[in-house]
Scaffold this motif. Sequence first.
Motif, PDB file in Angstrom:
ATOM      1  N   ILE A 197       8.272   3.615   4.153  1.00 37.08           N
ATOM      2  CA  ILE A 197       8.655   2.404   3.420  1.00 37.08           C
ATOM      3  C   ILE A 197       9.967   1.863   3.981  1.00 37.08           C
ATOM      4  N   GLN A 198      10.908   2.755   4.239  1.00 33.80           N
ATOM      5  CA  GLN A 198      12.190   2.328   4.824  1.00 33.80           C
ATOM      6  C   GLN A 198      11.989   1.740   6.218  1.00 33.80           C
ATOM      7  N   ARG A 199      11.101   2.342   6.999  1.00 30.88           N
ATOM      8  CA  ARG A 199      10.817   1.800   8.327  1.00 30.88           C
ATOM      9  C   ARG A 199      10.211   0.405   8.239  1.00 30.88           C
ATOM     10  N   LEU A 200       9.310   0.213   7.284  1.00 26.77           N
ATOM     11  CA  LEU A 200       8.725  -1.122   7.106  1.00 26.77           C
ATOM     12  C   LEU A 200       9.811  -2.131   6.746  1.00 26.77           C
ATOM     13  N   GLU A 201      10.726  -1.735   5.882  1.00 32.60           N
ATOM     14  CA  GLU A 201      11.837  -2.627   5.539  1.00 32.60           C
ATOM     15  C   GLU A 201      12.660  -2.962   6.780  1.00 32.60           C
ATOM     16  N   GLN A 202      12.819  -1.993   7.661  1.00 34.07           N
ATOM     17  CA  GLN A 202      13.525  -2.217   8.920  1.00 34.07           C
ATOM     18  C   GLN A 202      12.768  -3.230   9.786  1.00 34.07           C
ATOM     19  N   VAL A 203      11.444  -3.109   9.861  1.00 35.99           N
ATOM     20  CA  VAL A 203      10.649  -4.035  10.668  1.00 35.99           C
ATOM     21  C   VAL A 203      10.713  -5.443  10.079  1.00 35.99           C
ATOM     22  N   PHE A 204      10.620  -5.549   8.758  1.00 36.81           N
ATOM     23  CA  PHE A 204      10.772  -6.870   8.131  1.00 36.81           C
ATOM     24  C   PHE A 204      12.104  -7.495   8.552  1.00 36.81           C
ATOM     25  N   ALA A 263       0.825  -1.204   0.000  1.00 30.41           N
ATOM     26  CA  ALA A 263       0.000   0.000   0.000  1.00 30.41           C
ATOM     27  C   ALA A 263       0.863   1.260   0.000  1.00 30.41           C
ATOM     28  N   GLU A 264       1.886   1.286   0.841  1.00 27.31           N
ATOM     29  CA  GLU A 264       2.767   2.469   0.900  1.00 27.31           C
ATOM     30  C   GLU A 264       3.459   2.702  -0.440  1.00 27.31           C
ATOM     31  N   GLN A 265       3.858   1.640  -1.111  1.00 26.68           N
ATOM     32  CA  GLN A 265       4.499   1.798  -2.414  1.00 26.68           C
ATOM     33  C   GLN A 265       3.527   2.389  -3.436  1.00 26.68           C
ATOM     34  N   GLN A 266       2.271   1.955  -3.375  1.00 26.60           N
ATOM     35  CA  GLN A 266       1.271   2.482  -4.298  1.00 26.60           C
ATOM     36  C   GLN A 266       0.964   3.944  -3.982  1.00 26.60           C
ATOM     37  N   ILE A 267       0.938   4.273  -2.697  1.00 29.13           N
ATOM     38  CA  ILE A 267       0.712   5.654  -2.284  1.00 29.13           C
ATOM     39  C   ILE A 267       1.842   6.545  -2.803  1.00 29.13           C
ATOM     40  N   LEU A 270       1.145  17.763   0.939  1.00 26.19           N
ATOM     41  CA  LEU A 270       1.277  16.516   0.181  1.00 26.19           C
ATOM     42  C   LEU A 270       2.741  16.219  -0.142  1.00 26.19           C
ATOM     43  N   GLU A 271       3.516  17.251  -0.438  1.00 26.95           N
ATOM     44  CA  GLU A 271       4.947  17.057  -0.700  1.00 26.95           C
ATOM     45  C   GLU A 271       5.657  16.527   0.539  1.00 26.95           C
ATOM     46  N   VAL A 272       5.309  17.083   1.696  1.00 25.83           N
ATOM     47  CA  VAL A 272       5.882  16.601   2.963  1.00 25.83           C
ATOM     48  C   VAL A 272       5.479  15.152   3.177  1.00 25.83           C
ATOM     49  N   HIS A 273       4.213  14.849   2.897  1.00 27.48           N
ATOM     50  CA  HIS A 273       3.758  13.477   3.131  1.00 27.48           C
ATOM     51  C   HIS A 273       4.414  12.485   2.168  1.00 27.48           C
ATOM     52  N   LEU A 274       4.728  12.909   0.972  1.00 29.80           N
ATOM     53  CA  LEU A 274       5.445  12.025   0.047  1.00 29.80           C
ATOM     54  C   LEU A 274       6.802  11.662   0.638  1.00 29.80           C
ATOM     55  N   ARG A 275       7.508  12.641   1.175  1.00 30.00           N
ATOM     56  CA  ARG A 275       8.805  12.353   1.810  1.00 30.00           C
ATOM     57  C   ARG A 275       8.616  11.440   3.028  1.00 30.00           C
ATOM     58  N   GLU A 276       7.566  11.696   3.804  1.00 31.68           N
ATOM     59  CA  GLU A 276       7.285  10.820   4.947  1.00 31.68           C
ATOM     60  C   GLU A 276       6.989   9.398   4.487  1.00 31.68           C
ATOM     61  N   THR A 277       6.228   9.265   3.414  1.00 27.39           N
ATOM     62  CA  THR A 277       5.880   7.941   2.889  1.00 27.39           C
ATOM     63  C   THR A 277       7.137   7.179   2.494  1.00 27.39           C
ATOM     64  N   GLU A 278       8.072   7.857   1.869  1.00 30.70           N
ATOM     65  CA  GLU A 278       9.334   7.212   1.510  1.00 30.70           C
ATOM     66  C   GLU A 278      10.064   6.728   2.760  1.00 30.70           C
ATOM     67  N   GLY A 279      10.035   7.524   3.815  1.00 30.10           N
ATOM     68  CA  GLY A 279      10.627   7.108   5.090  1.00 30.10           C
ATOM     69  C   GLY A 279       9.863   5.970   5.739  1.00 30.10           C
ATOM     70  N   GLN A 305      12.198 -11.417   8.228  1.00 22.16           N
ATOM     71  CA  GLN A 305      11.392 -11.703   7.032  1.00 22.16           C
ATOM     72  C   GLN A 305      11.883 -10.851   5.865  1.00 22.16           C
ATOM     73  N   PRO A 306      11.748 -11.355   4.646  1.00 15.06           N
ATOM     74  CA  PRO A 306      12.106 -10.520   3.491  1.00 15.06           C
ATOM     75  C   PRO A 306      11.061  -9.420   3.309  1.00 15.06           C
ATOM     76  N   ALA A 307      11.517  -8.253   2.916  1.00 10.66           N
ATOM     77  CA  ALA A 307      10.600  -7.139   2.653  1.00 10.66           C
ATOM     78  C   ALA A 307       9.941  -7.372   1.303  1.00 10.66           C
ATOM     79  N   LYS A 308       8.671  -7.718   1.350  1.00  5.73           N
ATOM     80  CA  LYS A 308       7.913  -7.903   0.112  1.00  5.73           C
ATOM     81  C   LYS A 308       6.462  -7.562   0.370  1.00  5.73           C
TER      82      LYS A 308
END
Length: 167
Positions: free
Chosen positions: A60-67, A25-29, A49-58, A72-75
């Motif tokens: 995604i990185q946080r989710l990769e950290q949790v994986f 979902a975050e990737q689609q956002i 919205l520009e700020v939120h785009l940067r937050e969304t990118e962060g 677990q692999p980030a997928k």
Amino acid sequence: MGLFSKSIKTLDDLFVHTLQDIYYAEQQIAKSLPTMISKATDPQLRQGLEVHLRETEGQIQRLEQVFEMHGQPAKGTTCAAMDGILEEAKDILGVANDNDVLDAAIISSAQAVEHYEITRYGTLVAFAKQLGRQDCAAVLQKTLDEEYATDRKLSSIAESKVNRAAA
């Protein structure tokens, strides 16, 4: 099995599946936000919205950290709910002709996205705590806090001027 790629037998399985759901979902956002930004005419909305785009990118990185923390692999796994929310946003933004109404539609669509994210991250924090993963819960809580803050900012922009202008 329906929408799920594998059987979900434990809370841990459900935690991982929900991580995969929100990762997709975050990737689609992140792919959809630039269109919303380009269509927004209110400067405060565009900046938010520009700020939120940067937050969304962060996020995604946080989710990769949790994986990684959870071994677990980030997928991602297809999130039909987010696909539907974003498709509806695309449709409404494509037919809104008045700039003020368009800005109101952007906020409405963005808040639908935020509310879905709030439910997912709230659930993930609760699951992580139940699984004894306070480390994962703390990382996910940061994102949940950002989602709540974004929702409040969008409400403020809508209520202070955009909805009035659209009326």
